[in-house]
Design an enzyme around this catalytic site. Structure first.
Site, PDB file in Angstrom:
ATOM      1  N   GLU A  52      49.364  65.497  25.538  1.00 51.38           N
ATOM      2  CA  GLU A  52      49.767  66.644  24.725  1.00 51.38           C
ATOM      3  C   GLU A  52      50.963  66.301  23.844  1.00 51.38           C
ATOM      4  OE1 GLU A  52      48.459  70.437  27.443  1.00 51.38           O
ATOM      5  OE2 GLU A  52      49.995  69.103  28.254  1.00 51.38           O
ATOM      6  N   GLU A  66      44.639  67.663  34.357  1.00 53.39           N
ATOM      7  CA  GLU A  66      45.234  68.788  35.068  1.00 53.39           C
ATOM      8  C   GLU A  66      44.262  69.490  36.018  1.00 53.39           C
ATOM      9  OE1 GLU A  66      47.534  68.415  31.163  1.00 53.39           O
ATOM     10  OE2 GLU A  66      45.448  68.246  31.820  1.00 53.39           O
ATOM     11  N   GLY A  93      50.540  66.004  30.125  1.00 49.01           N
ATOM     12  CA  GLY A  93      51.584  66.320  29.161  1.00 49.01           C
ATOM     13  C   GLY A  93      51.882  65.176  28.216  1.00 49.01           C
ATOM     14  N   ALA A 151      53.116  65.535  33.229  1.00 49.27           N
ATOM     15  CA  ALA A 151      54.258  66.291  33.738  1.00 49.27           C
ATOM     16  C   ALA A 151      54.616  65.768  35.126  1.00 49.27           C
ATOM     17  CB  ALA A 151      53.915  67.779  33.808  1.00 49.27           C
TER      18      ALA A 151
END
Length: 256
Positions: A110, A130, A107, A64
């Protein structure tokens, strides 16, 4: 220029490229929005039978965009409803193949796990880092990862932020297949071409039943499989496929 590029390189195959090379394809709000929009449209496009999702040689998606997250509060984050965008990607009824070179961190890892098949380069890098910035995976990383590699590997990856190579991802079961870095996209497109030639109704039912059955009791999952299997005998493609087999010719599937 658009931050997600759509191409149609082969008959029946759509290719989505994340296009933020200056940010290692980090997933900002606009990338997530465009991905969801494309997946929603492609999911209902009868001419598309398989989707390949990729980045570039340096990064599939390096997580992200931290600049977009650093100063926001919990309520603002909740009101963004990012989970609805991720859900659109996860619920795309067409088979999705992630072609992963370079970084698939946070992300990005993911996002790759939202696909149905992952083709990884040998030197790709998967990570859930993260925890190093005071948070945890928030787009399915704790749940999809444990289903892919098991509790003990998933806990290790999420709690230590340890990156793993594409080769290690393949050994763990996170990648479907591992190929030389230069062959990732061509391998994913070849796989998509193979799938695109299969009967679309059967492909759609395989995906739906596998995903629904993963979290269901075995007897319930077997019932879902049985009903989908039976339903396919109402399709023209089933008649065509079996007739072509008996006649020793290639079938012509219509998706009907």
């Amino acid at each position: 220029m658009s931050e997600v590029l759509l191409e149609h390189p082969l008959d029946g195959v759509a290719l989505l490229r994340i296009n933020r090379p200056e940010a290692k394809n980090a997933l900002n709000a606009e990338v997530r929005r465009q991905l969801a929009e494309h997946m929603g449209v492609l999911g209902t496009d009868k001419s598309v039978r398989a989707i390949v999702l990729t980045g570039n040689a340096e990064a599939f998606a390096a997580g992200a965009d931290i600049k977009d997250m650093a100063e926001i509060g919990a309520i603002e984050l909740m009101l963004r409803n990012n989970h609805l965008l991720w859900r659109t990607i996860a619920q795309c009824p067409k088979p999705v193949i992630a072609a992963v070179n370079g970084y698939a961190w946070g992300g990005g890892c993911e996002l790759a796990m939202h696909a149905d098949i992952i083709v990884a380069g040998e030197n790709a890098s998967f990570s859930q880092p993260e925890v190093k910035v005071g948070i945890m995976p928030g787009a399915g990383g704790t749940q999809r990862l444990v289903r892919a590699v098991g509790k003990y590997k998933a806990m290790w990856l999420a709690m230590t932020a340890q990156p793993i190579t594409g080769i290690e991802a393949g050994q763990m079961g996170l990648a479907s297949t591992v190929v030389p870095d230069s062959d990732v996209l061509s391998a994913a497109l070849d796989m998509a071409k193979t799938i695109a030639r299969m009967p679309p109704l059967a492909i759609a039912q395989i995906k739906e039943v596998m995903l629904a059955g993963m979290d269901a009791p075995l007897e319930t999952a077997l019932m879902l499989e049985r009903k989908a299997f039976q339903m396919l005998f109402a399709s023209r493609d089933q008649k065509e496929g079996m007739k072509a087999f008996l006649e020793k010719r290639k079938p012509a599937y219509e998706g009907l």
